[in-house]
Design an enzyme around this catalytic site. Sequence first.
Site, PDB file in Angstrom:
ATOM      1  N   GLY A  10      69.864  -6.276  90.180  1.00 24.86           N
ATOM      2  CA  GLY A  10      68.562  -7.279  89.840  1.00 24.86           C
ATOM      3  C   GLY A  10      67.399  -6.090  89.662  1.00 24.86           C
ATOM      4  O   GLY A  10      67.592  -5.050  90.051  1.00 24.86           O
ATOM      5  N   SER A  11      66.614  -6.610  88.750  1.00 26.23           N
ATOM      6  CA  SER A  11      65.649  -5.747  88.339  1.00 26.23           C
ATOM      7  C   SER A  11      64.389  -6.310  87.859  1.00 26.23           C
ATOM      8  O   SER A  11      63.709  -6.003  86.979  1.00 26.23           O
ATOM      9  CB  SER A  11      66.101  -4.739  86.928  1.00 26.23           C
ATOM     10  OG  SER A  11      66.597  -5.854  86.079  1.00 26.23           O
ATOM     11  N   GLY A  12      63.881  -7.467  88.560  1.00 20.46           N
ATOM     12  CA  GLY A  12      62.524  -7.943  88.473  1.00 20.46           C
ATOM     13  C   GLY A  12      61.576  -7.350  89.053  1.00 20.46           C
ATOM     14  O   GLY A  12      61.694  -6.065  89.430  1.00 20.46           O
ATOM     15  N   TRP A  14      60.342  -7.346  92.211  1.00 16.86           N
ATOM     16  CA  TRP A  14      60.788  -6.709  93.539  1.00 16.86           C
ATOM     17  C   TRP A  14      62.001  -5.789  93.430  1.00 16.86           C
ATOM     18  O   TRP A  14      62.007  -4.858  93.967  1.00 16.86           O
ATOM     19  CB  TRP A  14      61.018  -7.957  94.522  1.00 16.86           C
ATOM     20  CG  TRP A  14      61.435  -7.624  95.953  1.00 16.86           C
ATOM     21  CD1 TRP A  14      62.047  -8.138  97.034  1.00 16.86           C
ATOM     22  CD2 TRP A  14      60.671  -6.251  97.067  1.00 16.86           C
ATOM     23  NE1 TRP A  14      62.241  -7.495  97.896  1.00 16.86           N
ATOM     24  CE2 TRP A  14      61.412  -6.641  97.951  1.00 16.86           C
ATOM     25  CE3 TRP A  14      59.911  -5.372  96.523  1.00 16.86           C
ATOM     26  CZ2 TRP A  14      61.263  -5.630  99.187  1.00 16.86           C
ATOM     27  CZ3 TRP A  14      59.675  -4.529  97.707  1.00 16.86           C
ATOM     28  CH2 TRP A  14      60.380  -4.443  98.859  1.00 16.86           C
ATOM     29  N   LYS A 206      59.124 -19.955 104.007  1.00 17.75           N
ATOM     30  CA  LYS A 206      57.885 -19.522 103.943  1.00 17.75           C
ATOM     31  C   LYS A 206      57.083 -19.743 102.445  1.00 17.75           C
ATOM     32  O   LYS A 206      56.152 -19.884 102.307  1.00 17.75           O
ATOM     33  CB  LYS A 206      57.242 -18.134 104.392  1.00 17.75           C
ATOM     34  CG  LYS A 206      58.005 -17.073 103.664  1.00 17.75           C
ATOM     35  CD  LYS A 206      57.085 -16.722 102.452  1.00 17.75           C
ATOM     36  CE  LYS A 206      58.133 -15.673 101.442  1.00 17.75           C
ATOM     37  NZ  LYS A 206      57.494 -15.297 100.315  1.00 17.75           N
ATOM     38  N   LYS A 299      59.844 -15.266  88.361  1.00 16.07           N
ATOM     39  CA  LYS A 299      60.499 -16.664  88.858  1.00 16.07           C
ATOM     40  C   LYS A 299      59.666 -17.021  90.171  1.00 16.07           C
ATOM     41  O   LYS A 299      59.839 -16.344  91.004  1.00 16.07           O
ATOM     42  CB  LYS A 299      61.888 -16.448  88.873  1.00 16.07           C
ATOM     43  CG  LYS A 299      62.577 -16.310  87.645  1.00 16.07           C
ATOM     44  CD  LYS A 299      62.615 -17.636  86.540  1.00 16.07           C
ATOM     45  CE  LYS A 299      63.348 -17.311  85.356  1.00 16.07           C
ATOM     46  NZ  LYS A 299      62.963 -18.149  84.244  1.00 16.07           N
TER      47      LYS A 299
HETATM   48  P1  NAD Z   1      61.174 -11.846  89.468  1.00 16.25           P
HETATM   49  O1  NAD Z   1      60.643 -13.090  89.780  1.00 16.25           O
HETATM   50  O2  NAD Z   1      60.432 -10.892  88.652  1.00 16.25           O
HETATM   51  O3  NAD Z   1      62.319 -12.493  88.372  1.00 16.25           O
HETATM   52  C1  NAD Z   1      62.673 -12.121  87.180  1.00 16.25           C
HETATM   53  C2  NAD Z   1      64.116 -11.447  87.034  1.00 16.25           C
HETATM   54  O4  NAD Z   1      65.056 -12.343  86.822  1.00 16.25           O
HETATM   55  C3  NAD Z   1      64.260 -10.452  85.887  1.00 16.25           C
HETATM   56  O5  NAD Z   1      64.830  -9.294  86.136  1.00 16.25           O
HETATM   57  C4  NAD Z   1      65.130 -11.257  84.860  1.00 16.25           C
HETATM   58  O6  NAD Z   1      65.688 -10.446  84.024  1.00 16.25           O
HETATM   59  C5  NAD Z   1      65.914 -12.074  85.754  1.00 16.25           C
HETATM   60  N1  NAD Z   1      66.655 -13.260  85.097  1.00 16.25           N
HETATM   61  C6  NAD Z   1      66.191 -14.003  84.413  1.00 16.25           C
HETATM   62  N2  NAD Z   1      67.138 -14.981  83.951  1.00 16.25           N
HETATM   63  C7  NAD Z   1      68.303 -14.551  84.451  1.00 16.25           C
HETATM   64  C8  NAD Z   1      69.716 -15.093  84.692  1.00 16.25           C
HETATM   65  N3  NAD Z   1      69.945 -16.005  83.639  1.00 16.25           N
HETATM   66  N4  NAD Z   1      70.526 -14.347  85.238  1.00 16.25           N
HETATM   67  C9  NAD Z   1      70.135 -13.223  85.932  1.00 16.25           C
HETATM   68  N5  NAD Z   1      68.922 -12.770  86.047  1.00 16.25           N
HETATM   69  C10 NAD Z   1      67.886 -13.506  85.297  1.00 16.25           C
HETATM   70  O7  NAD Z   1      62.289 -11.190  90.371  1.00 16.25           O
HETATM   71  P2  NAD Z   1      61.862 -10.488  91.886  1.00 16.25           P
HETATM   72  O8  NAD Z   1      60.438 -10.537  92.126  1.00 16.25           O
HETATM   73  O9  NAD Z   1      62.660  -9.250  91.954  1.00 16.25           O
HETATM   74  O10 NAD Z   1      62.622 -11.429  92.914  1.00 16.25           O
HETATM   75  C11 NAD Z   1      63.612 -11.595  93.358  1.00 16.25           C
HETATM   76  C12 NAD Z   1      63.902 -12.182  94.713  1.00 16.25           C
HETATM   77  O11 NAD Z   1      62.944 -11.120  95.616  1.00 16.25           O
HETATM   78  C13 NAD Z   1      63.446 -13.485  94.962  1.00 16.25           C
HETATM   79  O12 NAD Z   1      64.147 -14.271  95.677  1.00 16.25           O
HETATM   80  C14 NAD Z   1      62.127 -13.175  95.681  1.00 16.25           C
HETATM   81  O13 NAD Z   1      61.487 -14.284  96.393  1.00 16.25           O
HETATM   82  C15 NAD Z   1      62.272 -12.151  96.295  1.00 16.25           C
HETATM   83  N6  NAD Z   1      61.014 -11.312  96.599  1.00 16.25           N
HETATM   84  C16 NAD Z   1      59.965 -10.929  95.775  1.00 16.25           C
HETATM   85  C17 NAD Z   1      58.985 -10.145  96.046  1.00 16.25           C
HETATM   86  C18 NAD Z   1      57.795 -10.190  94.999  1.00 16.25           C
HETATM   87  O14 NAD Z   1      56.721  -9.847  95.330  1.00 16.25           O
HETATM   88  N7  NAD Z   1      58.077 -10.066  93.628  1.00 16.25           N
HETATM   89  C19 NAD Z   1      58.739  -9.886  97.321  1.00 16.25           C
HETATM   90  C20 NAD Z   1      59.842 -10.214  98.407  1.00 16.25           C
HETATM   91  C21 NAD Z   1      60.905 -10.881  97.997  1.00 16.25           C
HETATM   92  P1  13P Z   2      55.801 -15.073  96.050  1.00 14.18           P
HETATM   93  O1  13P Z   2      57.136 -15.170  95.478  1.00 14.18           O
HETATM   94  O2  13P Z   2      55.066 -16.100  96.360  1.00 14.18           O
HETATM   95  O3  13P Z   2      54.910 -13.796  95.270  1.00 14.18           O
HETATM   96  O4  13P Z   2      56.087 -14.103  97.519  1.00 14.18           O
HETATM   97  C1  13P Z   2      56.342 -13.008  97.590  1.00 14.18           C
HETATM   98  C2  13P Z   2      57.129 -12.444  98.745  1.00 14.18           C
HETATM   99  O5  13P Z   2      58.146 -12.926  99.227  1.00 14.18           O
HETATM  100  C3  13P Z   2      56.271 -11.464  99.772  1.00 14.18           C
HETATM  101  O6  13P Z   2      56.963 -11.322 100.886  1.00 14.18           O
END
Ligand code: NAD
Ligand code: 13P
Length: 352
Positions: A10-12, A14, A206, A299
């Site tokens: 994963g590379s979004g 987080w 949450k 997302k």
């Molecule tokens: P993100 O919301 O930035 O999502 C985008 C990612 O999804 C990109 O890497 C994209 O390439 C990928 N993607 C899109 N279509 C896809 C497909 N068909 N198959 C596979 N990948 C695809 O992602 P994130 O912020 O890294 O979140 C990942 C997890 O971490 C989530 O469950 C989120 O709740 C959790 N999280 C996020 C945060 C935050 O602040 N961003 C903090 C804590 C936990």
């Molecule tokens: P959001 O996906 O609502 O930005 O929450 C981020 C998160 O999980 C912080 O711990």
Amino acid sequence: AHKSKVTVVGSGNWGSVAARLLASNTLRLSSFHDEVRMWVYEETLPSGEKLTDVINRSNENVKYLPGIKLGNNVVADPDLENAVKDANMLVFVTPHQFMEGICKSLVGKIKGDVEAISLIKGMEVKMEGPCMISTLISQQLGTNCCVLMGANIANEIAVEKFSEATVGYRGNRQIAEKWVQLFSTPYFIVTAVQDVEGVELCGTLKNVVALAAGFVDGLEMGNNTKAAIMRIGLREMKAFSKLLFSTVKDTTFFESCGVADLITTCLGGRNRKVAEAFAKNGGKRSFDELEAEMLQGQKLQGVSTAREVYEVLSHRGWLELFPLFASVHEICIGHLPPSAIVEHSERTPRSS
Ligand code: NAD
Ligand code: 13P
């Protein structure tokens, strides 16, 4: 001695921050290979270049984490099979809806002695009932799987602002300690608790409460109302988790993954932000549309989690026990107006 290799799947937003954090530690810790491989779901940028090529050239995820250097030992790889093939430690961090497909394509492709951890907030609902993402990973891939959740807004950790996180583990304390070591930095304090289900359900649920908080913000109902919604939400989080898994511990809700993540997400998260816009528009523009417009490819997890939770509640006859969770879903699908969040959530049974 044998050094562990770390791969981030994963590379979004987080995912990129997690890779950066891990890469700072693999350089420092002699028991790990320096390189952190990061699987990228490949896409072509408006410039015509591949995202992976840009990450490897500039050391920045220009789409999901612009302006932040990941560390020269982070290597982006668009080939999932290649990215995992030598890894001993797999870190899963994609939006939860993609994990079933990813797990299917990983079957038989990973080494025998792999340890996994999930940073993913969400669950799947199957015929047999709800399935947490860490369970999906361990069942499909035959590995142990810990979880890491907490009050962790990625953009804040990217600039090294202090925060805490919680690792949830099942039986093996030593493995949990290895994950704690791999993630901990002076600005990221990690604590391990023996309660995978509790930790993962906190992180998952949450996001539903954050939508409710966003509705309250959009309707400009004020801080007291928002605090009331957070209180009711926290109580539903605890009750739901304990009904699903009797082993869930009360103390878990006081860890970073519990009340702290609830607070930060209701103040500064993406679910809150998009729900606020949804309520401001009177529910007339869909979450899909607002997500695409406001989040540039990132997302939301809360909207699908609300639906998944609702399915569990209706299957088990628990809808009346969880008025906040139920009304969030009904608001998301347009069956109730956003303003229903308060009067409906207040129907919470007073006991327990
Ligand atoms: P993100 O919301 O930035 O999502 C985008 C990612 O999804 C990109 O890497 C994209 O390439 C990928 N993607 C899109 N279509 C896809 C497909 N068909 N198959 C596979 N990948 C695809 O992602 P994130 O912020 O890294 O979140 C990942 C997890 O971490 C989530 O469950 C989120 O709740 C959790 N999280 C996020 C945060 C935050 O602040 N961003 C903090 C804590 C936990
Ligand atoms: P959001 O996906 O609502 O930005 O929450 C981020 C998160 O999980 C912080 O711990």
